[in-house]
Motif scaffolding. Structure first.
Motif, short mmCIF file in Angstrom:
data_model
loop_
_atom_site.label_atom_id
_atom_site.label_comp_id
_atom_site.label_asym_id
_atom_site.label_seq_id
_atom_site.Cartn_x
_atom_site.Cartn_y
_atom_site.Cartn_z
N GLN A 68 20.62 -30.49 10.52
CA GLN A 68 21.68 -29.70 9.86
C GLN A 68 22.88 -29.54 10.78
OE1 GLN A 68 21.43 -29.11 6.69
NE2 GLN A 68 19.41 -30.03 6.86
N SER A 88 23.71 -26.55 3.70
CA SER A 88 22.49 -26.69 2.89
C SER A 88 21.78 -25.34 2.92
CB SER A 88 21.61 -27.79 3.46
OG SER A 88 20.97 -27.33 4.62
N SER A 96 22.94 -24.25 9.96
CA SER A 96 23.22 -25.27 10.99
C SER A 96 23.12 -24.69 12.39
CB SER A 96 24.62 -25.83 10.80
OG SER A 96 24.82 -26.20 9.48
N ASN A 112 25.39 -18.91 5.02
CA ASN A 112 25.81 -20.32 4.96
C ASN A 112 27.05 -20.47 4.09
OD1 ASN A 112 23.74 -21.16 6.54
ND2 ASN A 112 22.41 -21.77 4.86
#
Lengths: 218, 221
Positions: free
Chosen positions: A66, B73, B77, B130
């Motif tokens: 990610q 996502s 991250s 996010n």
């Protein structure tokens, strides 16, 4: 851009070094060394330095898919990513060596153990050893991942410490370090140049492996 | 309307999967839903878009490439030991178009704790964090890759509402949302792209979207 990457690694490092599971063994080693007094060992100080230095590698743990997607989509190149990692590792390496040096100097002042010449010699050995770790293991981590490299690293360090503790340092190495310490500028320059060349090769290999990994991931 | 992203006859072949002849475009001011079953090729397509938008390729043209793509996502991250403040500190230096005020306003709106580490946040809180990160950048294209996985209905509704209001406030941007949950896509999207086995099987435009029922879309998946 590169400042943000270095800052990220420093925050990860700061958070790992301030956790109890790291502070506790460092504290125990320090107390043990103080209690041992004149019988205290430089090896213990080196172990503390090694522990601090090895924490810098925890930053690789955070290179998740990610994170890679985040940096890639933000148009941060592998060259910048790897440069930031090298700057961070070298900074932590220098801080670790300085920390060990201060510990050894404190012991010298408190207990008058070893000579300053020996301490300087030891610091040089540690600096070269830690530099070798950065030079060898950084590209390897980009190639095979941190978990695999950690096992190799522990093995190599174990062997090196045993060799230094129980075996006589080879004459040529002794002569080499003595020459450097006795203000042999030329010798010192040769060593520095050699490490700069090896470091540059290591850096470009890391960029190559990081690019390869990105291509495999995306 | 000017296209922000054009995907033209994109074909890729990986070890286990291939994308076949993918073509679509994304215009400013719209939310696009990319829907397909698990393993249909949504994430592979997103990765290809990100990868090819960074290089000069003929099959993926991102006209606003200077600003990069804002990608998120359902997995954060940043490291689990980070808190929201750490993220801001890093992003301020890392991302050219990072908007600190916007980021903290979003955290405030979502009622997120600033000093709690990511690892201690609930799934819903992580999703909100996010989304706050993604919206705090000035990228012209924001990609949400299964970003709402595992979120409860209340948080889901709040997030979808936020995304809708954001695109109205900033019509120069566009969003691409992937999900295998039709309800998310249906509720928010101006256009729906259905992907199956690496191929786009239906592209439902904003004009036609009202004529389609949930079952019609499910049939394509």
């Amino acid at each position: 851009m590169i400042n943000g990457l270095i800052l990220k690694d420093f925050i990860v490092f700061k958070k790992s070094i301030t956790s109890l599971k790291v502070i506790l063994p460092i504290g125990i080693l320090l107390v043990l060394n103080l209690l041992l007094g004149k019988n205290g060992s430089n090896i213990l100080n080196i172990l503390i330095g090694l522990l601090v230095f090895s924490l810098s590698f925890s930053s690789y743990d955070e290179d998740t898919e990610q994170w890679e997607l985040f940096t890639y989509s933000s148009k941060i190149s592998n060259l910048i990513l790897v440069s930031a990692r090298y700057i961070f590792l070298i900074s932590i390496m220098l801080l670790s060596v300085l920390f060990v040096y201060l510990l050894n100097i404190s012991e010298y002042l408190l207990f008058n153990v070893e000579s300053l010449h020996f301490i300087n010699f030891l610091m040089l050995v540690i600096l070269l050893l830690f530099s070798t770790v950065v030079i060898i293991f950084t590209p390897l981590i980009y190639l095979v991942g941190l978990n695999n490299v950690q096992i190799i690293m522990i093995g190599i360090f174990g062997i090196v410490f045993v060799l230094f503790k129980f075996l006589k340092i080879p004459n040529w190495m002794n002569n080499l370090f003595s020459a450097i310490l006795s203000n042999n500028i030329l010798m010192l320059l040769i060593i520095i140049s050699l490490f700069i060349v090896l470091g540059t090769i290591s850096f470009f290999m890391s960029v190559f492996f990081a690019k390869k990994r990105s291509l495999n991931n995306f | 309307m000017k296209d922000i992203l054009v995907v033209k006859e994109l074909n890729t072949k990986n070890k286990n999967f291939s994308l076949k002849n993918i073509s679509f475009s994304i215009s400013a001011g719209k939310i696009y839903g990319l829907i397909g079953k698990n393993g249909a090729g949504k994430s592979t397509l997103i990765k290809e878009i990100i990868r090819k938008s960074n290089i000069n390729s003929d099959d993926v043209i991102y006209t606003k490439s200077d600003s990069g793509i804002s990608y998120i996502s359902h997995i954060t991250s940043f490291p689990n030991t980070f808190n929201s403040k750490d993220i801001d500190k890093v992003c301020k230096k890392l991302i050219r178009d990072w908007d600190t005020n916007k980021y903290f306003n979003l955290l405030d709106e979502f009622e997120l704790p600033i000093k709690r580490n990511i690892g201690e946040l609930s799934t819903g809180m992580k999703a909100k964090l996010n989304i706050s990160i993604a919206l705090s950048r000035n990228s012209k294209l924001i990609i949400f890759d299964e970003a709402m996985n595992g979120i409860d209905a209340v948080s889901r509704k709040l997030i979808l509402k936020k995304l809708k209001s954001n695109i109205k406030l900033e019509p120069e941007k566009s969003m691409l949302i992937t999900s295998h949950v039709l309800e998310d896509i249906e509720e928010i999207s101006d256009e729906i792209i259905v992907i199956r086995d690496g191929e786009i099987v239906k592209n439902i435009s904003s004009k036609d979207i009202k004529n389609y029922q949930k079952d019609d879309v499910l049939e394509f998946m």
